[in-house]
Design an enzyme around this catalytic site. Structure first.
Site, mmCIF file in Angstrom:
data_model
loop_
_atom_site.group_PDB
_atom_site.id
_atom_site.type_symbol
_atom_site.label_atom_id
_atom_site.label_comp_id
_atom_site.label_asym_id
_atom_site.label_seq_id
_atom_site.Cartn_x
_atom_site.Cartn_y
_atom_site.Cartn_z
ATOM 1 N N HIS A 104 82.869 69.099 40.296
ATOM 2 C CA HIS A 104 82.009 68.622 41.379
ATOM 3 C C HIS A 104 81.720 67.127 41.209
ATOM 4 O O HIS A 104 80.733 66.740 40.556
ATOM 5 C CB HIS A 104 80.701 69.415 41.393
ATOM 6 C CG HIS A 104 80.891 70.879 41.642
ATOM 7 N ND1 HIS A 104 81.346 71.740 40.662
ATOM 8 C CD2 HIS A 104 80.705 71.627 42.762
ATOM 9 C CE1 HIS A 104 81.417 72.962 41.164
ATOM 10 N NE2 HIS A 104 81.040 72.918 42.433
ATOM 11 N N HIS A 159 81.712 67.293 47.600
ATOM 12 C CA HIS A 159 80.825 68.142 46.783
ATOM 13 C C HIS A 159 81.584 68.810 45.641
ATOM 14 O O HIS A 159 81.196 68.683 44.475
ATOM 15 C CB HIS A 159 80.155 69.208 47.647
ATOM 16 C CG HIS A 159 79.377 70.218 46.869
ATOM 17 N ND1 HIS A 159 78.054 70.040 46.514
ATOM 18 C CD2 HIS A 159 79.733 71.429 46.354
ATOM 19 C CE1 HIS A 159 77.636 71.084 45.817
ATOM 20 N NE2 HIS A 159 78.632 71.943 45.711
ATOM 21 N N GLU A 166 58.947 88.416 41.601
ATOM 22 C CA GLU A 166 59.729 89.076 40.550
ATOM 23 C C GLU A 166 60.820 88.185 39.962
ATOM 24 O O GLU A 166 60.995 88.120 38.742
ATOM 25 C CB GLU A 166 60.358 90.369 41.090
ATOM 26 C CG GLU A 166 59.375 91.510 41.310
ATOM 27 C CD GLU A 166 58.849 91.554 42.723
ATOM 28 O OE1 GLU A 166 58.187 92.537 43.078
ATOM 29 O OE2 GLU A 166 59.108 90.583 43.478
ATOM 30 N N HIS A 222 60.952 102.920 46.477
ATOM 31 C CA HIS A 222 60.354 102.742 45.152
ATOM 32 C C HIS A 222 60.978 103.640 44.087
ATOM 33 O O HIS A 222 60.584 103.575 42.923
ATOM 34 C CB HIS A 222 58.848 103.026 45.214
ATOM 35 C CG HIS A 222 58.049 101.924 45.835
ATOM 36 N ND1 HIS A 222 58.363 101.375 47.046
ATOM 37 C CD2 HIS A 222 56.946 101.258 45.392
ATOM 38 C CE1 HIS A 222 57.480 100.430 47.345
ATOM 39 N NE2 HIS A 222 56.618 100.340 46.357
#
Length: 667
Positions: free
Chosen positions: A37, A270, A416, A478
Site C-alpha cells: 500500500h 491506495h 462487545e 440469545h
C-alpha cells in the site's frame, strides 16, 4: 530537567530528506514485493517523521523497556511505512535486508505488523479500527499503573500514540472505543488521523458524512487540526499541544494520499504498487537522488536525536526505579513482578470445600475470581452492561474512571467488540491483566478481537455466560448454537467450559498463567448438579469423572451437560448398558496430552458426545454426536430441552437405540 526541555522539537535542514527517505524506502519495498500500500506511505510519512524524531520515547536498542511510549499503527496496511520509519530511526531489530524481503515468506516485515515477529511492534494490526481500541486499552493500563506506582514522583509516565485512517474511523469498534476513552479522560492517549479523504473504493464522502471535529468533541476529546501535514513542524507543534490537554486528543492531519506520485489524491494509489517509471517520476518530483535501499548519512544524523532521547529516557527511568527501591522495597518488588507479567495465583486460595448443591457455573466462577482480584490490584474486569448476569465483577471494588483509578471494574457499556479489543490493549501493555464478559451468543461481536489476540499472542481473558439453549425464554437470538465450536477453531487459543468448582479453578489458573494464548471461559446461567473432580485429572483437559467399570461405551460431555451425561449413564445402566462419562473442560488441553493418555481415555469403545451446541466438530472423537444444529425456541428451559429431544430420558433412549444397532453391525 525534563526530556521535553532536553530534546526540544526543532526544524532541521534534513527533515525533507528524512521524510522522503521514509517514503522511498517504503514504496520501493512495496514495488520489489509487487504487493502493498504505497498511498499511506507517501501521504503519512511526514506524520511518522514528526512523531518519531521529535516526540516518541523508545530506546531502539531496547524497544520493550517498560516506561516507553507505545505506538500503534491502527492502519496496519501501511506496514511498509512503519518498517521504513523504524529502519531510519535506528531500531536494531530491523535491517535493510528485512525491508527488501517485505511480504515474503518468513520475513521480519510481513504484510501487516506482527509484534511476535519484529521487536518494536507493540501489537499486531490489520483489521481496521482495532488498533484504536487497543490504544485505548494501553492508555487505560498506563493510567492504572501510574496511579499505583507514582507515589514518589513520576515513575510510570508515558504516552500512547495511534496512527489511523478513514477506514479505521468508519469501523464500529473505533466508535465504541473512542466513546469510552473520552468518558475515562485518558489524556495520555494521542491519536493522529491520516485524513486524506480517499479510500480504496473512492472518496470518503461517497460513504461517510460525519464531521470529525464534532464527533470527537461530542465524545469528550480534544481536537486539533493540522491543515498541511507536509509541514512536519506543524504536526510536531500539534503533538506538543496535545500533551498539555486534560482529555484524549485526536490530531486531524490533512494529507495527500500517494503524495508526489502520478497517482496522488486518487484511490488507485491506495493498494497498488508503483511501477518502475512511476517511481522514477516520484524521485524527480521529490528531488530525491539517493540510491534505492540506501540511507543517506545525513538521515542517520537527523534521527540520532530519536535514539539519544530514548536512551536518556530509559536512563532516567532506571534512576527512578532505584529511588523506588530505596524508598519502598515492597512497591519495588511489585513493579518487578508486574513488569515481567507475573501475577499472583496460588491454589491455597481454593480447595477448601466442595459444593454439593446445584449451582450455576457463573456463580462458581465469580467466587473463584474474587481472591484473584483481591491479590492482583492491576487485574481489571468488566462486562458489556451485563455484569449482574455474567457476575464478572470485583465485588469489593469500585468502578475505574478518571476520578477513581484504584477501581478494578470497567463499565464498558454495550460495546462487545471494543471491550474485547480494549482488553487486548490492556493486557499487551504489560503489568495489567484484563477480563471481559458478555453472553455466549454475543461472542460473535468480539470474536475478531480474540482472533487478533491469538495471532499477536496476547493472553487476554474473555468470559461468556448463558452457555446454551437452556437460556430459555430469551429465545434463539440469545441461545448459542455454533459459538462454542467456532471459538474452539481459533488457533493458539484455549477454551474452558467448566462443569464444577474444580474445573472453574482450573480455568482460572490457566488464564492467570497463560503468557501467549488468549483464554475463553464459558459459564452457565442455569444451575448444575455438582460432581467432585480430582484436580490433577482435570488439568489434563479430559478425564473420567463418572467411572462405570467395566464399561461398554464412553460419553464425552462438557460444562452444563456433564451432570446430564451422568444422569444418562445411570438411565443406560438400567438398560444394561455400562456408560463411562468423560468430562472435557478443555478440548485444547486434552489435545495437547500425549498419545498414551488420550488413548487411555478414548479407549476404542463406542463413544457418544453430548454438548448442546453444533455437533460437527465432535466427530473427531465421537461415533454419535448429540447436540443441536438448528436455532432454538423461546420457552421455559425444560420445554426447550424437551422439544429438541435433549432431556436425559430422550438422550438415553437415543443412545440405547444407536448402541443396539451398532452391536448388530458388529456381529
Amino acid at each position: 530537567m525534563t526530556l521535553l526541555k532536553i530534546f526540544k522539537p526543532q526544524i532541521t535542514t534534513y527533515s525533507k530528506l528524512t521524510t522522503n527517505t521514509i517514503r522511498l524506502l517504503a514504496v520501493e519495498a512495496i514495488a520489489k514485493a509487487k504487493s502493498g500500500h504505497p498511498g499511506i506511505a507517501l501521504g503519512a510519512a511526514p506524520i511518522m517523521y514528526a512523531l518519531f524524531r521529535n516526540h516518541l520515547c523508545v530506546n531502539p536498542q531496547d524497544p520493550f523497556y517498560f516506561n516507553r511510549d507505545r505506538f500503534i499503527l491502527s492502519a496496519g496496511h501501511g506496514s511498509a511505512l512503519l518498517y521504513a520509519t523504524m529502519l531510519v530511526a535506528g531500531y536494531e531489530s530491523i535491517k535493510m535486508d528485512d525491508l527488501k524481503n517485505f511480504r515474503q515468506l518468513n520475513s521480519k516485515c510481513p504484510g501487516h505488523p506482527e509484534n511476535h515477529i519484529l521487536p518494536g511492534i507493540e501489537v499486531g494490526t490489520g483489521p481496521l479500527g482495532q488498533g484504536i481500541a487497543m490504544g485505548v486499552g494501553m492508555a487505560i493500563a498506563e493510567s492504572k499503573l501510574a496511579n499505583k506506582f507514582n507515589r514518589y514522583g513520576r515513575f510510570i509516565d508515558h504516552h500512547t500514540y495511534v496512527l489511523f485512517g478513514d477506514g479505521c474511523l468508519e469501523e464500529g469498534v473505533a466508535q465504541e472505543a473512542i466513546a469510552l476513552a473520552g468518558r475515562l479522560k485518558l489524556h495520555k492517549l494521542i491519536m493522529l488521523y491520516d485524513s486524506n479523504r480517499i479510500q480504496l473504493d473512492g472518496k470518503v464522502t461517497d460513504s461517510t458524512n460525519y464531521r470529525v471535529k464534532q464527533l470527537f468533541q461530542s465524545y469528550g476529546w480534544n481536537y486539533i487540526k493540522v491543515n498541511n501535514a507536509n509541514k512536519t513542524s506543524y504536526v510536531s507543534a500539534a503533538i506538543n499541544k496535545a500533551k498539555l490537554s486534560s482529555k484524549p486528543t485526536v490530531i486531524e492531519c490533512s494529507t495527500i494520499i500517494g503524495y508526489g506520485s502520478q497517482l496522488q489524491n486518487t484511490n488507485a494509489v491506495h493498494g497498488t504498487p508503483l511501477n518502475e517509471q512511476q517511481i522514477q517520476d516520484l524521485r524527480h518530483e521529490l528531488e530525491y537522488k539517493v540510491d534505492p535501499f540506501v540511507i543517506h548519512p545525513s538521515v542517520i544524523e537527523d534521527m540520532h536525536i530519536f535514539r539519544k532521547r530514548g536512551i536518556e529516557a530509559q536512563r532516567q527511568f532506571n534512576l527512578a526505579l532505584q529511588r523506588l527501591e530505596n524508598k519502598d522495597i515492597n512497591l519495588y518488588n511489585q513493579y518487578i513482578k508486574l513488569s515481567q507479567n507475573q501475577f499472583n495465583f496460588t491454589w491455597d486460595w481454593y480447595r477448601n470445600y466442595f459444593v454439593s448443591e446445584e449451582v450455576a457455573s457463573r456463580s462458581l466462577f465469580s467466587d473463584v475470581l474474587q481472591p484473584v482480584l483481591k491479590h492482583n490490584d492491576t487485574f481489571m474486569v468488566g462486562a458489556a452492561d451485563v455484569t449482574s448476569s455474567t457476575l464478572i465483577t470485583h465485588k469489593k471494588s469500585i468502578a475505574f474512571n478518571h476520578r477513581s483509578k484504584d477501581g478494578q471494574n470497567i463499565y464498558y457499556g454495550v460495546r462487545e467488540f471494543a471491550m474485547a479489543a480494549i482488553n487486548n490493549g490492556i493486557t499487551a501493555h504489560g503489568g495489567c491483566k484484563a477480563m471481559t464478559s458478555t453472553f455466549l451468543a454475543f461472542s460473535d461481536y468480539n470474536k475478531n478481537a480474540i482472533r487478533l489476540a491469538a495471532i499477536s499472542r496476547i493472553p487476554s481473558i474473555n468470559v461468556y455466560s448463558h452457555d446454551s439453549i437452556t437460556v430459555g425464554e430469551d429465545g434463539p437470538t440469545h441461545q448459542p448454537i455454533e459459538q462454542i465450536p467456532s471459538l474452539r477453531l481459533i488457533p493458539n487459543h484455549y477454551l474452558f467450559r467448566p462443569a464444577n468448582l474444580t474445573e472453574c479453578e482450573l480455568a482460572m489458573s490457566y488464564a492467570m498463567k497463560s503468557t501467549d494464548k488468549p483464554v475463553t471461559i464459558i459459564t452457565s446461567r442455569g444451575n448444575i448438579k455438582q460432581y467432585p473432580s480430582n484436580l490433577d485429572d482435570a488439568k489434563l483437559g479430559g478425564y473420567v469423572i463418572y467411572p462405570m467399570n467395566p464399561h461398554q461405551i464412553n460419553i464425552i460431555a462438557t460444562g452444563s451437560e456433564v451432570p446430564i451425561a451422568i444422569e444418562v449413564s445411570e438411565l443406560l445402566n438400567a438398560k444394561k448398558i455400562k456408560a463411562r462419562v468423560i468430562s472435557m473442560p478443555s478440548v485444547e488441553l486434552f489435545k495437547s496430552q500425549g498419545t498414551n493418555y488420550k488413548e487411555s481415555i478414548l479407549d476404542g469403545k463406542p463413544t457418544v458426545s453430548i454438548e448442546f451446541a453444533a455437533t460437527a466438530p465432535w466427530y473427531k472423537y465421537a461415533d454419535l454426536t448429540i447436540g443441536i444444529d438448528q436455532f432454538g425456541k423461546s420457552a421455559k428451559p425444560a420445554d426447550v430441552l424437551d422439544y429438541f429431544d435433549l432431556t436425559p430420558v430422550k438422550i438415553a433412549d437415543r443412545i440405547n437405540t444407536w448402541y443396539q444397532t451398532w452391536k448388530e453391525g458388529k456381529k
